[in-house]
Design an enzyme around this catalytic site. Structure first.
Site, mmCIF file in Angstrom:
data_model
loop_
_atom_site.group_PDB
_atom_site.id
_atom_site.type_symbol
_atom_site.label_atom_id
_atom_site.label_comp_id
_atom_site.label_asym_id
_atom_site.label_seq_id
_atom_site.Cartn_x
_atom_site.Cartn_y
_atom_site.Cartn_z
ATOM 1 N N SER A 184 0.865 -1.162 0.000
ATOM 2 C CA SER A 184 0.000 0.000 0.000
ATOM 3 C C SER A 184 0.906 1.217 0.000
ATOM 4 O O SER A 184 2.017 1.165 0.502
ATOM 5 C CB SER A 184 -0.880 -0.009 1.234
ATOM 6 N N CYS A 185 0.423 2.292 -0.610
ATOM 7 C CA CYS A 185 1.347 3.407 -0.811
ATOM 8 C C CYS A 185 1.429 4.328 0.386
ATOM 9 O O CYS A 185 2.165 5.293 0.371
ATOM 10 C CB CYS A 185 0.975 4.178 -2.053
ATOM 11 N N ILE A 186 0.664 4.085 1.422
ATOM 12 C CA ILE A 186 0.707 5.045 2.524
ATOM 13 C C ILE A 186 1.595 4.548 3.652
ATOM 14 O O ILE A 186 1.907 3.384 3.711
ATOM 15 C CB ILE A 186 -0.692 5.379 3.065
#
Lengths: 438, 103
Positions: free
Chosen positions: B101-103
């Site tokens: 996930s990019c966060i």
């Protein structure tokens, strides 16, 4: 022939123009939110004004300090604290057009505005951001919208929610993220922690059950931050329901339903709807395969993957970084450098590392802080200076909260106008504690 | 050249059971991993797995929404094929890394 010298980051760039055949070149910036405003100021400062004309387009005349939206429902900020006219932050000498962008036609280097006005460009900077789109989920914007269902990422949503909370007597409060890819991914956590403190201080915490319902596998994604945040959730008696991917909202029964038919009942639903890029991205056929209108962008150079003279910054990109103001701010430094490189026909020197820096309010006048990039997860330690901090990473402290509050002043007075802040553009390991892997 | 089909005890996996090397994958190995997840693979499963492998090789960041837009399955069918956390489970069976996930 004459030689033009431009200074940036201590380097000197030379480029040559033929003044006998002189024509102004055009940079068009779409969007005057945070990313667009910072880019406008930075480019205006470094580009030769006799050679370059800068035009900024935005449909909204108000600039919102979006980190402040979080505080409005709890009466910590008033709505008027977070809004100023956009034109205050656009330098004189830049064309500021208040209009809606209908579409970009990159093949012709043109932008078409509502009413048919056409702007041509040599370089395009897309900074059109992202918006919550509750209409993407069945039943979310139904009968209960702004009655028992609210968002807080919009000015209207957060001010309506403030009124609701004033008189709410308690029940099941559900905070739900409709998608994994959302703006400011820590804000829903902060909302949850602040709600816990708010109801405690109001003396009705025992009447409020709080559920944090997320499509992620835990409170956050990166392991160290998730462990720390899951623990905080537990301490604050907040129920985390992970792996819940919202399919619809049943307004009659007041339940949210996932794709695999799990249900969570609510009395008050605070939703983070699906986030999408600007409609003009769809009209211009610029979005990626997700269908969420985010633009394929090189994650290091910030150049469009399809068009050489198009650059994308902030929430509008599809780079795998957080959609957050800090990211846009760090990207602006890199992109300014790269646009100069592009103008001068040089290889790109700026390389964005995915740096994000986010305060996480935890209630009761305290906050924690995370600092990370594409490859380094949030780590504990001191920030921004080793040993002295004054802020602590992955720790709940008063100094972090003061940092968050002070940021509003920094935002209006330094950040938007592109002034240098004492935080490095690419992530620094200074002050971070690294454990050796077992 | 003869292709050697590796079994699960012959390949390297990480602590969560994801293959360390995407090239170790084979349909037979997929069936073995799936069995551990209590999933019996059908042709539809393989359509999804092959799509995931292709996209992963292209460097596409995978998401449930993208699979829903793939034309192979909608999101509900995807959940039915790979119950629980379908993206994580299907990635494991497809022999590709756990989606970041990019966060």
């Amino acid at each position: 022939m004459s030689t033009i010298i431009t200074h940036v980051k201590g380097a000197i760039y030379l480029y040559i123009t033929n003044q006998n055949n002189y024509q102004m070149k055009k940079i068009v910036i779409l969007g005057a939110g945070m990313a667009g405003t910072v880019m406008t100021n930075k480019l205006f400062r470094i580009l030769n004004k006799d050679l370059w004309e800068i035009t900024v387009v935005d449909k909204d005349e108000s600039h919102y300090y979006q980190p402040g939206f979080l505080f409005i429902p709890f009466g910590i900020y008033n709505p008027e604290d977070v809004v100023k006219p956009k034109k205050e932050f656009i330098p004189q000498g830049v064309n500021f057009i208040l209009n809606e962008v209908q579409k970009v036609v990159p093949e012709n280097n043109q932008v078409i505005l509502k009413g048919g006005v056409i702007l041509s460009y040599d370089i395009l900077v897309v900074a059109t951001g992202t918006v919550p789109v509750p209409e993407e989920t069945e039943g979310l914007k139904g009968d209960l919208w702004y009655k028992d269902i609210f968002d807080f990422y919009t000015y209207e949503g957060t001010t309506q929610l403030a009124k609701k909370l004033e008189n709410w007597k308690g029940g099941k409060l559900v905070i739900n993220l409709a998608e994994t890819l959302i703006k400011c991914p820590v804000a829903p956590l902060e909302f949850t922690f602040l709600a816990d403190a708010y109801f405690t201080e109001k003396g009705i915490r025992d009447k409020v059950e709080i559920f944090y319902v997320t499509p992620l596998s835990g409170a956050f994604t990166k392991p160290k931050a998730t462990a720390m945040l899951n623990k905080l959730m537990e301490e604050k008696n907040i129920n985390v329901i992970p792996d819940f991917y919202l399919q619809r909202v049943d307004n009659e029964r007041k339940v949210i339903v996932s794709y695999d038919e799990k249900e969570v009942p609510f009395d008050l639903l605070v939703s983070v709807p699906v986030n999408k890029g600007d409609q003009m991205v769809e009209e211009s056929n610029l979005g990626d395969e997700d269908g969420l209108n985010f633009i394929p962008t090189d994650k290091n150079t910030l150049q469009s993957k399809k068009y050489n003279n198009m650059f994308v910054i902030g929430d509008a990109t599809n780079v795998p970084a957080s959609k957050a103001g800090s990211v846009a701010h760090f990207e602006a430094d890199i992109l300014t450098e790269n646009i100069l490189n592009y103008i001068n026909g040089q290889p790109f020197e700026g390389s964005f590392d995915g740096h994000a820096n986010c305060f996480i309010e935890t209630g009761y006048g305290k906050a924690t802080l995370i600092d990370f990039n594409y490859t380094t997860e949030p780590l504990p330690g001191k920030f921004p200076f080793a040993k002295i901090g004054p802020m602590d990473l992955l720790k709940v402290t008063r100094a972090n909260h003061m940092g968050k509050l002070a940021f509003k002043w920094v935002y209006w007075h330094l950040l938007l106008t592109g002034k240098k802040l004492p935080v490095s553009t690419n992530m620094s390991m200074t002050g971070k504690l690294v454990e050796t892997e077992n | 050249m003869e292709t050697v089909v590796l079994t699960l005890d012959q390949v390297e996996v990480n602590s969560e059971g994801y293959l360390k090397n995407v090239n170790d994958w084979s349909p037979e190995l997929a069936r073995e991993i799936a069995a551990k997840e209590n999933i019996q693979l059908t042709e539809k499963h393989f359509e999804v797995l092959n799509w995931l492998r292709t996209k992963q090789a292209e460097g596409v960041q995978l998401s449930i929404r993208k699979i829903g837009n793939s034309g192979i399955v909608d999101i509900k069918q995807f959940y039915a094929l790979f119950p629980g956390g379908p993206l994580k489970v299907s990635s494991k069976i497809a022999g590709i890394p756990k989606p970041a996930s990019c966060i």
